[in-house]
Design a protein around this motif. Sequence first.
Motif, PDB file in Angstrom:
ATOM      1  N   ASN A 229      48.236  37.148  64.125  1.00 11.00           N
ATOM      2  CA  ASN A 229      46.866  36.915  63.649  1.00 11.00           C
ATOM      3  C   ASN A 229      46.777  36.937  62.121  1.00 11.00           C
ATOM      4  O   ASN A 229      46.009  36.189  61.516  1.00 11.00           O
ATOM      5  CB  ASN A 229      45.915  37.955  64.247  1.00 11.00           C
ATOM      6  CG  ASN A 229      45.712  37.765  65.733  1.00 11.00           C
ATOM      7  OD1 ASN A 229      45.805  36.644  66.245  1.00 11.00           O
ATOM      8  ND2 ASN A 229      45.456  38.855  66.449  1.00 11.00           N
ATOM      9  N   ALA A 230      47.572  37.822  61.502  1.00  9.61           N
ATOM     10  CA  ALA A 230      47.591  37.890  60.041  1.00  9.61           C
ATOM     11  C   ALA A 230      48.127  36.587  59.457  1.00  9.61           C
ATOM     12  O   ALA A 230      47.589  36.069  58.465  1.00  9.61           O
ATOM     13  CB  ALA A 230      48.438  39.066  59.578  1.00  9.61           C
ATOM     14  N   ALA A 231      49.171  36.033  60.075  1.00  2.85           N
ATOM     15  CA  ALA A 231      49.745  34.772  59.602  1.00  2.85           C
ATOM     16  C   ALA A 231      48.730  33.635  59.738  1.00  2.85           C
ATOM     17  O   ALA A 231      48.635  32.761  58.863  1.00  2.85           O
ATOM     18  CB  ALA A 231      51.009  34.442  60.383  1.00  2.85           C
ATOM     19  N   ASP A 232      47.956  33.646  60.813  1.00  2.00           N
ATOM     20  CA  ASP A 232      46.939  32.619  61.012  1.00  2.00           C
ATOM     21  C   ASP A 232      45.841  32.724  59.939  1.00  2.00           C
ATOM     22  O   ASP A 232      45.379  31.708  59.408  1.00  2.00           O
ATOM     23  CB  ASP A 232      46.334  32.759  62.409  1.00  2.00           C
ATOM     24  CG  ASP A 232      45.347  31.639  62.716  1.00  2.00           C
ATOM     25  OD1 ASP A 232      45.759  30.466  62.673  1.00  2.00           O
ATOM     26  OD2 ASP A 232      44.178  31.949  62.991  1.00  2.00           O
ATOM     27  N   THR A 233      45.436  33.952  59.599  1.00  2.00           N
ATOM     28  CA  THR A 233      44.431  34.170  58.559  1.00  2.00           C
ATOM     29  C   THR A 233      44.932  33.669  57.208  1.00  2.00           C
ATOM     30  O   THR A 233      44.195  33.002  56.457  1.00  2.00           O
ATOM     31  CB  THR A 233      44.079  35.660  58.457  1.00  2.00           C
ATOM     32  OG1 THR A 233      43.538  36.110  59.702  1.00  2.00           O
ATOM     33  CG2 THR A 233      43.069  35.915  57.345  1.00  2.00           C
ATOM     34  N   VAL A 234      46.177  33.989  56.883  1.00  2.00           N
ATOM     35  CA  VAL A 234      46.765  33.554  55.613  1.00  2.00           C
ATOM     36  C   VAL A 234      46.863  32.038  55.544  1.00  2.00           C
ATOM     37  O   VAL A 234      46.550  31.424  54.515  1.00  2.00           O
ATOM     38  CB  VAL A 234      48.150  34.204  55.417  1.00  2.00           C
ATOM     39  CG1 VAL A 234      48.875  33.563  54.231  1.00  2.00           C
ATOM     40  CG2 VAL A 234      48.015  35.704  55.209  1.00  2.00           C
ATOM     41  N   GLN A 235      47.280  31.417  56.655  1.00  2.00           N
ATOM     42  CA  GLN A 235      47.424  29.966  56.659  1.00  2.00           C
ATOM     43  C   GLN A 235      46.080  29.256  56.473  1.00  2.00           C
ATOM     44  O   GLN A 235      45.991  28.238  55.778  1.00  2.00           O
ATOM     45  CB  GLN A 235      48.086  29.516  57.968  1.00  2.00           C
ATOM     46  CG  GLN A 235      48.722  28.143  57.888  1.00  2.00           C
ATOM     47  CD  GLN A 235      49.817  28.069  56.825  1.00  2.00           C
ATOM     48  OE1 GLN A 235      50.655  28.955  56.710  1.00  2.00           O
ATOM     49  NE2 GLN A 235      49.802  27.019  56.023  1.00  2.00           N
ATOM     50  N   GLN A 236      45.043  29.791  57.080  1.00  2.00           N
ATOM     51  CA  GLN A 236      43.708  29.220  56.901  1.00  2.00           C
ATOM     52  C   GLN A 236      43.265  29.352  55.439  1.00  2.00           C
ATOM     53  O   GLN A 236      42.640  28.436  54.886  1.00  2.00           O
ATOM     54  CB  GLN A 236      42.704  29.926  57.816  1.00  2.00           C
ATOM     55  CG  GLN A 236      42.884  29.620  59.290  1.00  2.00           C
ATOM     56  CD  GLN A 236      41.840  30.321  60.143  1.00  2.00           C
ATOM     57  OE1 GLN A 236      40.710  30.541  59.713  1.00  2.00           O
ATOM     58  NE2 GLN A 236      42.217  30.696  61.344  1.00  2.00           N
ATOM     59  N   PHE A 237      43.586  30.481  54.840  1.00  2.00           N
ATOM     60  CA  PHE A 237      43.244  30.700  53.432  1.00  2.00           C
ATOM     61  C   PHE A 237      43.957  29.699  52.532  1.00  2.00           C
ATOM     62  O   PHE A 237      43.344  29.107  51.633  1.00  2.00           O
ATOM     63  CB  PHE A 237      43.616  32.133  53.039  1.00  2.00           C
ATOM     64  CG  PHE A 237      43.468  32.430  51.575  1.00  2.00           C
ATOM     65  CD1 PHE A 237      42.231  32.711  51.021  1.00  2.00           C
ATOM     66  CD2 PHE A 237      44.587  32.437  50.737  1.00  2.00           C
ATOM     67  CE1 PHE A 237      42.093  32.984  49.665  1.00  2.00           C
ATOM     68  CE2 PHE A 237      44.461  32.716  49.387  1.00  2.00           C
ATOM     69  CZ  PHE A 237      43.206  32.994  48.854  1.00  2.00           C
ATOM     70  N   LEU A 238      45.236  29.481  52.768  1.00  2.00           N
ATOM     71  CA  LEU A 238      46.011  28.570  51.931  1.00  2.00           C
ATOM     72  C   LEU A 238      45.564  27.117  52.099  1.00  2.00           C
ATOM     73  O   LEU A 238      45.496  26.363  51.125  1.00  2.00           O
ATOM     74  CB  LEU A 238      47.502  28.687  52.264  1.00  2.00           C
ATOM     75  CG  LEU A 238      48.189  29.995  51.867  1.00  2.00           C
ATOM     76  CD1 LEU A 238      49.624  30.019  52.366  1.00  2.00           C
ATOM     77  CD2 LEU A 238      48.161  30.195  50.360  1.00  2.00           C
TER      78      LEU A 238
END
Length: 333
Positions: free
Chosen positions: A97-106
């Motif tokens: 879930n953290a990776a998904d949040t970061v990817q959306q941010f980028l």
Amino acid sequence: MRVLKIGIRQQLIFLVLMVALLSLMVLAIITGVYFSANYKNIRADKLQVIAQLKASQVEQNLNYLYYQVYWLSGRDTIESSLVSYRAGNTTTNNFYNAADTVQQFLSSSNTFSYVRLYDSRFELVLNSSDYTTHGKHLPEDVLEELFPLDMENENSTLPANFDQDGLLTGPVANDTSFIMSMTLPIYASASILYDTTDLVGYLTTVMSADSLTYITNDSTAITNGAVEIIATNNTSKEISYNSTFYYALPSPNLPDWLIDTELPIKKSYIANQALRLNKTGSTSKTKLVSGNVVAAGYCPINFKMTRWAAIIEQPRSKFLEPSNRLAKIIVGV
């Protein structure tokens, strides 16, 4: 010998003319010097005002970037993943879930290109990048300079206030642009039973510094002027006279040998005033480390991660042109 006789009337006329001429000369000289000096001070004050405006613009940009990174570091998915990792959950799914949040941010911005997540012992737990933006073009040698926690086990030294304020790394030159990174500590509550928060990790985000270089490259407000951002690696409150500084964002006219060079503060009046003494001001004449004589305005940049200052420089010959012209007009009239 024939004696030239001049009447008393002619003598008085000559005396009055001489006194009048001498008075006018004295008045012209005093007026010229007075107004020239004041005009120089006014022009120096103008350089100071421009430096203050540039410093304010840089502060606003840095704060804008900081709060975006701060927002990301405070996401529940990131905090909970680090808390769970600290508790012993080292599985790959823990950071899904953290990776998904970061990817959306980028993917939502062209400014940010890389994010790395570390635990409280500087161990890398998540590495994410956005290959739809300029991030994929960053060479490895540039990226290595932008992740200070990757080098912590080697020769890098983190500031004493790193766990509270974070760290800004760079800017680093990448071809014709500049890239930098911000590293923030992440605090989270390890248990719902306690209100206290603990340090659970760090977040490093790589970003473009184009918004800053746009500010420094804009020198339209001053003829033949240059905008420089100088910095010192010492972010503590006290900076010694023997400390060093460098050009964080150099102007295009800066000599190559000064780029990425640590310079002694004691050899620069401007660096001493703006960085060590944290003062805002101006000077109508100072000699730079490069040897050029300039007029300059300077102003510290108030951002907790850095010790920067904005400098506005103008060649002294160009700075004196209007005041010299004014003095000639006054004396001529």
